[in-house]
Design a protein around this motif. Structure first.
Motif, short mmCIF file in Angstrom:
data_model
loop_
_atom_site.label_atom_id
_atom_site.label_comp_id
_atom_site.label_asym_id
_atom_site.label_seq_id
_atom_site.Cartn_x
_atom_site.Cartn_y
_atom_site.Cartn_z
N VAL A 144 -7.73 -2.33 -0.24
CA VAL A 144 -7.05 -2.56 -1.52
C VAL A 144 -7.44 -3.94 -2.02
O VAL A 144 -7.30 -4.93 -1.29
N ASN A 145 -7.91 -4.04 -3.25
CA ASN A 145 -8.29 -5.33 -3.80
C ASN A 145 -7.07 -6.23 -3.96
O ASN A 145 -5.95 -5.75 -4.17
N GLY A 163 0.44 3.62 3.63
CA GLY A 163 0.00 4.94 4.06
C GLY A 163 -0.57 4.88 5.47
O GLY A 163 0.09 4.44 6.40
N LEU A 164 -1.84 5.26 5.60
CA LEU A 164 -2.48 5.28 6.91
C LEU A 164 -3.49 4.15 7.08
O LEU A 164 -4.31 4.16 8.00
N ARG A 165 -3.43 3.15 6.22
CA ARG A 165 -4.48 2.13 6.28
C ARG A 165 -3.95 0.71 6.07
O ARG A 165 -2.87 0.51 5.51
N ASN A 166 -4.73 -0.23 6.52
CA ASN A 166 -4.46 -1.64 6.24
C ASN A 166 -4.74 -1.92 4.77
O ASN A 166 -5.58 -1.26 4.16
N GLY A 255 4.92 -6.41 7.81
CA GLY A 255 3.65 -7.01 8.19
C GLY A 255 3.62 -7.38 9.66
O GLY A 255 2.61 -7.17 10.34
N TYR A 256 4.73 -7.92 10.16
CA TYR A 256 4.76 -8.33 11.57
C TYR A 256 4.72 -7.11 12.49
O TYR A 256 4.00 -7.11 13.50
N ASP A 257 5.47 -6.07 12.15
CA ASP A 257 5.43 -4.85 12.97
C ASP A 257 4.02 -4.25 12.97
O ASP A 257 3.53 -3.79 14.01
N SER A 258 3.38 -4.26 11.81
CA SER A 258 2.02 -3.73 11.72
C SER A 258 1.05 -4.58 12.54
O SER A 258 0.12 -4.06 13.17
N PHE A 259 1.27 -5.88 12.55
CA PHE A 259 0.45 -6.79 13.36
C PHE A 259 0.60 -6.45 14.85
O PHE A 259 -0.40 -6.38 15.58
N ILE A 260 1.83 -6.22 15.29
CA ILE A 260 2.07 -5.86 16.69
C ILE A 260 1.38 -4.54 17.04
O ILE A 260 0.73 -4.41 18.08
N LYS A 295 8.91 2.73 13.10
CA LYS A 295 8.62 3.80 14.05
C LYS A 295 8.43 5.17 13.39
O LYS A 295 7.73 6.02 13.94
N ILE A 296 9.03 5.39 12.25
CA ILE A 296 8.90 6.70 11.60
C ILE A 296 7.80 6.72 10.53
O ILE A 296 7.58 7.75 9.89
N ARG A 297 7.10 5.61 10.36
CA ARG A 297 6.04 5.57 9.36
C ARG A 297 4.80 6.33 9.85
O ARG A 297 4.46 6.29 11.03
N PRO A 298 4.10 7.00 8.94
CA PRO A 298 2.85 7.70 9.33
C PRO A 298 1.84 6.76 9.96
O PRO A 298 1.12 7.16 10.88
N TYR A 299 1.79 5.52 9.50
CA TYR A 299 0.83 4.57 10.05
C TYR A 299 1.07 4.34 11.54
O TYR A 299 0.12 4.26 12.32
N SER A 300 2.34 4.27 11.92
CA SER A 300 2.67 4.05 13.33
C SER A 300 2.20 5.22 14.19
O SER A 300 1.70 5.02 15.31
#
Length: 314
Positions: A144-145, A163-166, A255-260, A295-300
């Motif tokens: 994403v720009n 979604g499913l991406r950074n 952001g922190y959860d995604s980092f972990i 925990k319930i996110r598709p990305y996880s």
């Protein structure tokens, strides 16, 4: 903005074949007012010989600096920045390659945005990467720009997911900044990993930063480098976890959860120094720290699949 001189700082150590490609990509730039500063992190006769050969054939000012002892990539960049004579600093890792209009395009964007060398700005570009040397289709990053992301903080842009991406990606070799700002906010010395992230978060904290992106790909982020020689590929998840904890205040909760998930848990799953049982135990501990919303996110769940595959294959 007039035709300011750009100082291109390239840290390296004893990788002349990669360095040659990087330097040649600078020499092919359509923007001509450049100097190249190669900083060797330790002494390297092979690198010295290569730089001398290129200097003999080029009209571009090329400076070689060699440190007596290893100082690390961060300090190597700082040394090059301090030695620069240009008003602008462009960073280039020795294993990356610029397209010929990279600097011209960034200068045009600065003019379009009415930014001068007195402004605290960070101008980065989209890049192309590949996983295999013979891969025909390159993948552009970021996903994403920056302007479209709506993020105002670098930490949110770099580490939040959608979604499913950074969302975001800013790589050192894409960056152009004013010299004074790079002097005032140097790279943190001694970091074995995450030197670029650390510097970007530091800039965002210490400077009233304007961030702009050239959305056209301007560099190739090469993957033909042995993984054990590229800092970003070395698995140091304990350091990564501590680095994240030290900077947690600037992260959003997502952001922190995604980092972990991305950089700690996946690295634990890939850690061949641990038994499978030990890795599962460590993963369970980190999973408990994540919010229910995460925990319930598709990305996880995508990351869980990656972790399961890593556990199975190691």
């Amino acid at each position: 903005m007039n035709e300011n001189q750009i100082s291109v700082v390239i840290p390296t150590f004893n990788r002349p074949s990669f360095l040659k490609r990087a330097m040649e990509s600078v020499l092919k730039q359509t923007y001509q007012n450049v100097e190249i500063i190669v900083v060797v992190d330790g002494l390297s006769k092979a690198t010295e010989q290569l730089v001398d050969e290129i200097k003999a054939k080029s009209m571009t000012k090329i400076t070689l600096i060699q440190t007596e002892e290893k100082v690390g990539g961060s300090e190597a960049r700082n040394i090059g920045i301090r030695a620069a004579t240009g008003e602008l600093i462009a960073l280039l890792d020795d294993d990356d390659e610029w397209f010929e209009n990279k600097l011209t395009s960034q200068i045009a964007l600065l003019k379009q945005k009415n930014l001068t060398t007195d402004t605290a700005f960070l101008c980065f570009t989209t890049l192309l990467r590949y996983k295999e040397k013979d891969q025909e289709t390159y993948t552009p990053l970021p996903n994403v720009n920056y302007e479209e992301s709506g993020k105002s903080k670098i930490a949110d842009y770099l580490f939040e997911t959608e979604g499913l991406r950074n969302i975001g990606f800013i790589q050192t070799s894409t960056v152009l900044v004013p010299k004074w700002m790079a002097i005032e906010t140097p790279f943190t010395v001694g970091l074995p990993k995450h030197q670029d992230w650390d510097w970007l978060l530091k800039l965002d904290k210490e400077q009233n930063l304007t961030i702009i992106q050239d959305t056209e790909p301007q560099i190739i982020y090469h993957s033909d480098v042995p993984k054990d020689t590229r800092i970003g590929y070395i698995n140091r998840w304990r350091f990564t976890e501590q680095w994240g904890a030290d900077h947690k205040a600037v992260f959003s909760s997502q952001g922190y959860d995604s980092f972990i998930l991305n950089y700690v848990m996946l690295s634990i799953a890939e850690d061949s120094q641990l038994t499978k049982k030990e890795r599962i135990k460590e993963l369970k501990v980190r999973w408990k720290t994540l919010s229910f919303k995460t925990k319930i996110r598709p990305y996880s769940w995508k990351m869980i699949i990656y972790m399961m595959n890593a556990l199975k294959n190691r």
